[in-house]
Design an enzyme around this catalytic site. Structure first.
Site, short mmCIF file in Angstrom:
data_model
loop_
_atom_site.label_atom_id
_atom_site.label_comp_id
_atom_site.label_asym_id
_atom_site.label_seq_id
_atom_site.Cartn_x
_atom_site.Cartn_y
_atom_site.Cartn_z
N ASP A 23 0.83 -1.21 0.00
CA ASP A 23 0.00 0.00 0.00
C ASP A 23 0.87 1.26 0.00
O ASP A 23 1.99 1.25 0.51
CB ASP A 23 -0.91 -0.03 1.24
CG ASP A 23 -2.12 0.88 1.09
OD1 ASP A 23 -2.34 1.42 -0.02
OD2 ASP A 23 -2.84 1.06 2.09
N ASN A 42 -10.89 -2.32 -5.54
CA ASN A 42 -10.10 -1.40 -6.38
C ASN A 42 -10.72 -1.19 -7.77
O ASN A 42 -10.38 -0.22 -8.45
CB ASN A 42 -8.65 -1.89 -6.53
CG ASN A 42 -7.83 -1.77 -5.26
OD1 ASN A 42 -6.92 -2.57 -5.02
ND2 ASN A 42 -8.11 -0.78 -4.43
C1 IPE Z 1 -5.50 -2.68 -0.27
O1 IPE Z 1 -5.12 -1.37 -0.44
C2 IPE Z 1 -5.44 -3.42 -1.58
C3 IPE Z 1 -4.12 -3.52 -2.17
C4 IPE Z 1 -2.99 -3.20 -1.60
C5 IPE Z 1 -4.09 -4.05 -3.48
P1 IPE Z 1 -6.20 -0.20 -0.59
O2 IPE Z 1 -5.44 1.07 -0.66
O3 IPE Z 1 -7.14 -0.50 -1.69
O4 IPE Z 1 -6.98 -0.33 0.80
P2 IPE Z 1 -7.93 0.70 1.55
O5 IPE Z 1 -8.98 1.12 0.57
O6 IPE Z 1 -7.08 1.86 1.96
O7 IPE Z 1 -8.45 -0.05 2.72
C1 IPE Z 2 -1.62 0.27 -3.39
O1 IPE Z 2 -1.37 1.63 -3.41
C2 IPE Z 2 -1.85 -0.31 -4.75
C3 IPE Z 2 -3.26 -0.62 -5.06
C4 IPE Z 2 -4.23 -0.63 -4.20
C5 IPE Z 2 -3.57 -0.97 -6.44
P1 IPE Z 2 -2.55 2.68 -3.38
O2 IPE Z 2 -2.92 3.00 -4.79
O3 IPE Z 2 -3.67 2.22 -2.53
O4 IPE Z 2 -1.83 3.92 -2.72
P2 IPE Z 2 -2.46 4.93 -1.68
O5 IPE Z 2 -3.01 4.13 -0.54
O6 IPE Z 2 -3.54 5.70 -2.39
O7 IPE Z 2 -1.32 5.79 -1.28
MG MG Z 3 -4.06 2.43 -0.58
#
Ligand code: IPE
Ligand code: IPE
Ligand code: MG
Length: 260
Positions: free
Chosen positions: A29, A77
């Site tokens: 993340d 996502n």
């Molecule tokens: C969790 O991250 C899913 C992945 C790392 C692929 P998100 O960024 O989607 O999670 P939330 O929405 O902050 O809980």
């Molecule tokens: C994790 O990084 C990757 C995916 C969930 C695809 P994020 O895209 O959630 O990054 P933040 O949480 O917005 O920084």
């Molecule tokens: Mg995230």
């Protein structure tokens, strides 16, 4: 360049072979925030995140970690803006093409968990090809990408499968137990994770492996995924090495068993 043995690699990083987890699962993340801090497009963060995937996979391969599972794209996502979702699909296409030789050269089995329903056919074909070809290549490590993965949909699918078996008489109600459930999840051929890592300072699970993490150890770090380097992995492994996994028993029981 001469390659070093697993033993030498672990010693170099100050790691104890007997305390290395068999299965590490990572919630990768913080890509968006990493890019945002530089005033870049979020997609740039995802591309940098893919470099972290390379680094950490290579590290785990050298450390002799048998299973590495990476949460790459959740069912939730899909609700992100269309241009981010299509950018991530392109990144996945590139990953599947570019990593093929490295996975084969290093005897890494490529595996996926999640629902196939929403991926374009060309991506599904690349995934299937890579799964098949790497499985046939004497694998020493399994790299699982959680793609379009959600733990609740996984459990729903499993309940449906087992219900159908019960209705058709293939299983009796009293035969439904933990092992039957485990063997009907996407993760049926991989063990439960020993260690779960989440980067970027978020203290939540976000629908990841809810059944499988019943007794996993958790490690949270503020480091954003694109910044997560080998040193961060070493820190996580040292932290894990200091944990006492009791599985409901007492410290005395655990120590007695260890000293045997
Ligand atoms: C969790 O991250 C899913 C992945 C790392 C692929 P998100 O960024 O989607 O999670 P939330 O929405 O902050 O809980
Ligand atoms: C994790 O990084 C990757 C995916 C969930 C695809 P994020 O895209 O959630 O990054 P933040 O949480 O917005 O920084
Ligand atoms: Mg995230």
């Amino acid at each position: 360049m001469t390659s070093i043995t697993r033993q030498e690699f672990l010693v170099k990083h100050g790691l104890d072979e007997s305390r290395i987890p068999g299965h590490i699962a990572i919630i990768m993340d913080g890509n968006g925030r990493w890019a945002g801090k530089k005033l870049w497009n979020r997609l740039k963060g995802h591309y940098e995140g893919a470099d972290s995937v390379d680094r950490i996979t290579s590290f785990c391969r050298k450390a002799g970690i048998k299973y590495l599972t990476l949460y790459a794209f959740s069912t939730e996502n899909w609700n992100r803006p269309g241009d981010e979702v299509s950018g991530l699909m392109n990144l996945l296409r590139e990953f599947l093409d570019k990593k093929r030789s490295a996975l084969l050269d290093n005897n890494i089995r490529f595996n996926t968990i999640g629902s196939n329903d929403r991926f374009p056919p060309d991506i599904l074909k690349k995934i299937e090809d890579l799964r098949r070809d790497t499985a046939a290549n004497d694998p020493v490590m399994t790299l699982t990408l959680a793609l379009s993965y959600g733990s609740r949909p996984e459990i729903v699918e499993t309940v449906r499968k087992i219900s159908a078996m019960a209705v058709s008489g293939t299983v009796k109600i009293e035969e439904i137990d933990e092992s039957l459930i485990s063997s009907n999840l996407y993760t049926n051929d991989i063990p439960d994770p020993d260690l779960i890592i989440r980067t970027s300072g978020e203290l939540r699970i976000s629908n990841f492996l809810l059944w499988q993490i019943a007794y996993s150890e958790f490690y949270f770090t503020d480091v954003l995924w694109p910044d997560f380097k080998e040193d961060d992995m070493v820190r996580a492994l040292k932290d894990y090495a200091g944990r006492e996994r009791r599985f409901g028993k007492t410290t005395e029981q655990i120590r007695k068993k260890e000293s045997k």
